[in-house]
Design a protein around this motif. Structure first.
Motif, PDB file in Angstrom:
ATOM      1  N   VAL A  35      21.853  11.755  23.393  1.00  0.00           N
ATOM      2  CA  VAL A  35      22.133  10.870  22.253  1.00  0.00           C
ATOM      3  C   VAL A  35      21.953  11.633  20.939  1.00  0.00           C
ATOM      4  CG1 VAL A  35      21.365   8.767  21.051  1.00  0.00           C
ATOM      5  CG2 VAL A  35      21.400   8.824  23.554  1.00  0.00           C
ATOM      6  N   LEU A  41      22.514  15.770  15.094  1.00  0.00           N
ATOM      7  CA  LEU A  41      21.243  16.200  14.486  1.00  0.00           C
ATOM      8  C   LEU A  41      20.867  17.626  14.908  1.00  0.00           C
ATOM      9  CD1 LEU A  41      19.167  12.892  14.873  1.00  0.00           C
ATOM     10  CD2 LEU A  41      20.332  13.734  12.829  1.00  0.00           C
ATOM     11  N   GLN A  64      14.845   9.423  29.025  1.00  0.00           N
ATOM     12  CA  GLN A  64      14.001   8.404  28.402  1.00  0.00           C
ATOM     13  C   GLN A  64      12.851   8.129  29.371  1.00  0.00           C
ATOM     14  OE1 GLN A  64      16.503   5.439  26.651  1.00  0.00           O
ATOM     15  NE2 GLN A  64      14.754   4.153  26.189  1.00  0.00           N
ATOM     16  N   GLY A  91      12.832  11.686  20.094  1.00  0.00           N
ATOM     17  CA  GLY A  91      11.767  10.692  20.094  1.00  0.00           C
ATOM     18  C   GLY A  91      10.622  11.129  20.994  1.00  0.00           C
ATOM     19  N   ASP A  96       7.529  14.597  24.547  1.00  0.00           N
ATOM     20  CA  ASP A  96       6.640  14.670  25.717  1.00  0.00           C
ATOM     21  C   ASP A  96       7.221  15.592  26.782  1.00  0.00           C
ATOM     22  OD1 ASP A  96       5.061  12.962  24.360  1.00  0.00           O
ATOM     23  OD2 ASP A  96       5.009  11.388  25.877  1.00  0.00           O
ATOM     24  N   THR A 143       0.047  14.613  18.553  1.00  0.00           N
ATOM     25  CA  THR A 143      -0.986  14.220  19.526  1.00  0.00           C
ATOM     26  C   THR A 143      -1.170  15.238  20.646  1.00  0.00           C
ATOM     27  OG1 THR A 143       0.368  12.994  21.137  1.00  0.00           O
ATOM     28  CG2 THR A 143      -0.335  11.796  19.153  1.00  0.00           C
ATOM     29  N   VAL A 146       0.530  13.309  26.541  1.00  0.00           N
ATOM     30  CA  VAL A 146       1.880  13.276  27.127  1.00  0.00           C
ATOM     31  C   VAL A 146       1.943  12.068  28.059  1.00  0.00           C
ATOM     32  CG1 VAL A 146       2.549  15.713  27.036  1.00  0.00           C
ATOM     33  CG2 VAL A 146       1.222  14.888  28.972  1.00  0.00           C
ATOM     34  N   LYS A 156       4.498   5.352  35.125  1.00  0.00           N
ATOM     35  CA  LYS A 156       4.202   6.196  33.963  1.00  0.00           C
ATOM     36  C   LYS A 156       2.718   6.527  33.975  1.00  0.00           C
ATOM     37  CE  LYS A 156       6.019   5.204  29.869  1.00  0.00           C
ATOM     38  NZ  LYS A 156       6.557   4.444  28.701  1.00  0.00           N
ATOM     39  N   ASP A 178      19.700   7.573  11.265  1.00  0.00           N
ATOM     40  CA  ASP A 178      20.609   6.784  12.100  1.00  0.00           C
ATOM     41  C   ASP A 178      19.896   5.955  13.155  1.00  0.00           C
ATOM     42  OD1 ASP A 178      22.963   7.785  10.880  1.00  0.00           O
ATOM     43  OD2 ASP A 178      22.691   9.663  11.979  1.00  0.00           O
TER      44      ASP A 178
HETATM   45  N1  LIG Z   1       2.682  11.635  23.720  1.00  0.00           N
HETATM   46  C1  LIG Z   1       2.357  10.648  22.921  1.00  0.00           C
HETATM   47  O1  LIG Z   1       1.449  10.792  22.102  1.00  0.00           O
HETATM   48  C2  LIG Z   1       3.110   9.355  23.014  1.00  0.00           C
HETATM   49  C3  LIG Z   1       2.714   8.272  22.211  1.00  0.00           C
HETATM   50  C4  LIG Z   1       3.435   7.087  22.323  1.00  0.00           C
HETATM   51  C5  LIG Z   1       4.512   6.995  23.196  1.00  0.00           C
HETATM   52  N2  LIG Z   1       4.848   8.059  23.979  1.00  0.00           N
HETATM   53  C6  LIG Z   1       5.991   8.006  24.899  1.00  0.00           C
HETATM   54  O2  LIG Z   1       7.174   8.220  24.141  1.00  0.00           O
HETATM   55  C7  LIG Z   1       8.274   7.533  24.760  1.00  0.00           C
HETATM   56  C8  LIG Z   1       8.942   6.603  23.770  1.00  0.00           C
HETATM   57  O3  LIG Z   1       9.444   7.362  22.698  1.00  0.00           O
HETATM   58  P1  LIG Z   1      10.335   6.694  21.561  1.00  0.00           P
HETATM   59  O4  LIG Z   1       9.860   5.339  21.306  1.00  0.00           O
HETATM   60  O5  LIG Z   1      10.370   7.652  20.453  1.00  0.00           O
HETATM   61  O6  LIG Z   1      11.749   6.548  22.243  1.00  0.00           O
HETATM   62  P2  LIG Z   1      12.561   7.572  23.167  1.00  0.00           P
HETATM   63  O7  LIG Z   1      12.269   8.962  22.805  1.00  0.00           O
HETATM   64  O8  LIG Z   1      12.374   7.159  24.587  1.00  0.00           O
HETATM   65  O9  LIG Z   1      14.041   7.252  22.710  1.00  0.00           O
HETATM   66  C9  LIG Z   1      14.611   5.974  22.938  1.00  0.00           C
HETATM   67  C10 LIG Z   1      16.116   6.067  22.716  1.00  0.00           C
HETATM   68  O10 LIG Z   1      16.373   6.282  21.338  1.00  0.00           O
HETATM   69  C11 LIG Z   1      17.280   7.349  21.152  1.00  0.00           C
HETATM   70  N3  LIG Z   1      17.037   7.941  19.845  1.00  0.00           N
HETATM   71  C12 LIG Z   1      16.003   8.732  19.482  1.00  0.00           C
HETATM   72  N4  LIG Z   1      16.103   9.054  18.178  1.00  0.00           N
HETATM   73  C13 LIG Z   1      17.219   8.465  17.714  1.00  0.00           C
HETATM   74  C14 LIG Z   1      17.877   8.454  16.440  1.00  0.00           C
HETATM   75  N5  LIG Z   1      17.373   9.072  15.352  1.00  0.00           N
HETATM   76  N6  LIG Z   1      19.018   7.748  16.328  1.00  0.00           N
HETATM   77  C15 LIG Z   1      19.525   7.071  17.391  1.00  0.00           C
HETATM   78  N7  LIG Z   1      18.975   7.058  18.606  1.00  0.00           N
HETATM   79  C16 LIG Z   1      17.822   7.751  18.768  1.00  0.00           C
HETATM   80  C17 LIG Z   1      16.982   8.260  22.330  1.00  0.00           C
HETATM   81  O11 LIG Z   1      18.057   9.110  22.595  1.00  0.00           O
HETATM   82  C18 LIG Z   1      16.762   7.251  23.446  1.00  0.00           C
HETATM   83  O12 LIG Z   1      17.986   6.836  23.988  1.00  0.00           O
HETATM   84  C19 LIG Z   1       7.689   6.758  25.923  1.00  0.00           C
HETATM   85  O13 LIG Z   1       7.862   7.466  27.121  1.00  0.00           O
HETATM   86  C20 LIG Z   1       6.215   6.667  25.565  1.00  0.00           C
HETATM   87  O14 LIG Z   1       5.401   6.454  26.693  1.00  0.00           O
HETATM   88  C21 LIG Z   1       4.166   9.221  23.882  1.00  0.00           C
END
Ligand SMILES: NC(=O)c1ccc[n+]([C@@H]2O[C@H](COP(=O)([O-])OP(=O)(O)OC[C@H]3O[C@@H](n4cnc5c(N)ncnc54)[C@H](O)[C@@H]3O)[C@@H](O)[C@H]2O)c1
Ligand SMILES: [Fe+2]
Length: 390
Positions: A35, A41, A64, A91, A96, A143, A146, A156, A178
């Motif tokens: 994506v 980007l 994801q 994201g 992670d 952080t 992971v 998970k 975006d």
């Molecule tokens: N390691 C940590 O400290 C930590 C903390 C909280 C959550 N997590 C984990 O992170 C994951 C969730 O991450 P998230 O919420 O960032 O979502 P994600 O990374 O899972 O992304 C969700 C969707 O959004 C899309 N996306 C990302 N950036 C975008 C953008 N700028 N424009 C359009 N689409 C975009 C991605 O391609 C994906 O399809 C989970 O697995 C969660 O358990 C980790």
């Protein structure tokens, strides 16, 4: 007893991405997903690196909620390319993937499911890690945590290791411009949940408290604006900072019950992480606020958004309600029903939801004890959207 507070260098604001010009090395391995790649980007990052004569490999296969097998593939790519920097652009899932793959790059024979805070990884002997978040919520860019999924069960699991704190976090609003409304809302709720849970954790400290208090104030102020007008770049930038502050806080303090419930919702019902933990947050506040000290902490946070009162437990319940109002404003579901989970699917998944929540590491940090029966009752309340009164 001494404590430590681990964070990377953080560069933030418009054109923060130019910081890439200062990196030294030869081979950059860029981890992202399909994506992000389609959004264009990746080009901006590749352009700066190629202007600086870096050899670049782009791996855009991050999943994801990444599974162990996908992390292994990323690590294989890093090894074959002899990467000396890893750039994670995406994201929480992308970041992670990169962090866990970095661990496997240094320790190819390691069982990722057994990764723990005490293991010496030696990741920096292999490469440095730069994180460029494209969502504003997880805080993963700062952080030591992971979150990965087991391949067979889909469960998970979250773990921490201090070596996995990235070397550099670049918060440039360009990379979140975006982000759609729903993800803006859900990831913002993840940030709020990190902040609130960090503040009530038994590992809380003055540093994490300071980050939390600012993050809570910023989320209530800027998240509705970011969602109402996704082109408001000022609001976007503020939410990047809020999410990062909340990430610093929880990484050095820990998350708790809302995250155990949320991880399990992600595993069993495949709901988005931020949507899940955000939905769980008010229910867990209502459950935990019967503990006197915890109620005081919630009341301190409530005061930041102008909710005051004599009895901390009452104030805490009002704080939970204010969080629900915020979620309604940004159109983030406050119940599983509202998230379009059918009764049938919920009933089929309930035992697994409870089992996985009980297995989740974050549950040990809950300020009030739980058991399987309590967890089941909280999930049932979450399904119907009924506040917790037990
Ligand atoms: N390691 C940590 O400290 C930590 C903390 C909280 C959550 N997590 C984990 O992170 C994951 C969730 O991450 P998230 O919420 O960032 O979502 P994600 O990374 O899972 O992304 C969700 C969707 O959004 C899309 N996306 C990302 N950036 C975008 C953008 N700028 N424009 C359009 N689409 C975009 C991605 O391609 C994906 O399809 C989970 O697995 C969660 O358990 C980790
Ligand atoms: Fe989270």
């Amino acid at each position: 007893m001494s404590w430590e507070y681990d964070i990377p260098k953080i560069v933030f604001g418009e054109d923060a991405i130019e910081e890439l010009n200062r990196l030294k090395g030869n081979s950059a391995f860029l981890v992202t997903d399909g994506v992000i790649n389609k959004l264009g980007l990746v080009e901006k990052v590749v352009q700066i690196l190629s202007d600086n004569q870096w050899n670049i490999a782009v791996w855009d296969c991050a999943e994801q909620d990444p599974r162990v097998s996908s992390v292994r593939e990323a690590a294989e790519g890093m090894r074959n390319f002899c990467a000396d920097i890893i750039v994670a652009l995406g994201g929480g899932s992308v970041m992670d993937t990169a962090k866990a793959a970095w661990a496997l790059y240094a320790q190819p024979d390691m069982d990722l499911t057994a990764l723990n805070p005490f293991e010496e990884l030696g990741v920096r002997e292999k490469a440095k890690l730069i994180c460029i978040p494209t969502t504003s919520g997880t805080g993963s860019e700062v952080t030591k945590a992971v979150v990965i999924r087991e391949d067979e069960s889909g469960r998970k699991f979250a773990t921490i290791n201090p070596e996995l704190v990235p070397d550099l976090a670049i918060l440039d609003p360009y990379f979140v411009k975006d982000l759609p409304k729903n993800l803006t809302a859900w990831t913002g709720m993840d940030a709020l949940t990190h902040a609130v849970e960090a503040y009530t954790s038994s590992w809380k400290n003055a540093f994490s408290d300071a980050c939390t208090m600012k993050a809570v104030k910023m989320v209530f102020e800027w998240l509705p604006k970011s969602v109402a007008d996704t082109s408001d770049m000022d609001a976007r930038g503020k939410m990047q900072v809020a999410a990062c502050l909340a990430g610093m806080a929880f990484s050095n303090s820990q998350v708790a019950l809302a995250h155990s419930l949320g991880h399990s919702l992600g595993s069993v019902l495949r709901l988005h992480h931020g949507m899940s933990v955000g939905m769980a947050l008010p229910y867990t506040i209502e459950y935990c606020c019967t503990d006197e000290d915890t109620a005081k902490y919630y009341a301190e946070l409530a005061a930041i958004i102008g909710i005051v009162g004599k009895k901390p437990e009452t104030v805490a319940r009002k704080f939970a309600e204010a969080i629900r109002v915020l979620m309604e404003k940004i159109d983030s579901p406050t119940s599983l029903k509202a998230a379009k989970v059918t009764k049938k699917k919920f009933k089929e998944g309930l035992n697994k939801l409870v089992e996985y929540a009980m297995m989740d590491a974050a549950i040990t940090m809950s300020p009030r004890n739980t058991d399987s029966n309590i967890i089941k009752r909280i999930y049932m309340a979450m399904f119907d959207g009924e506040p917790i009164d037990f």
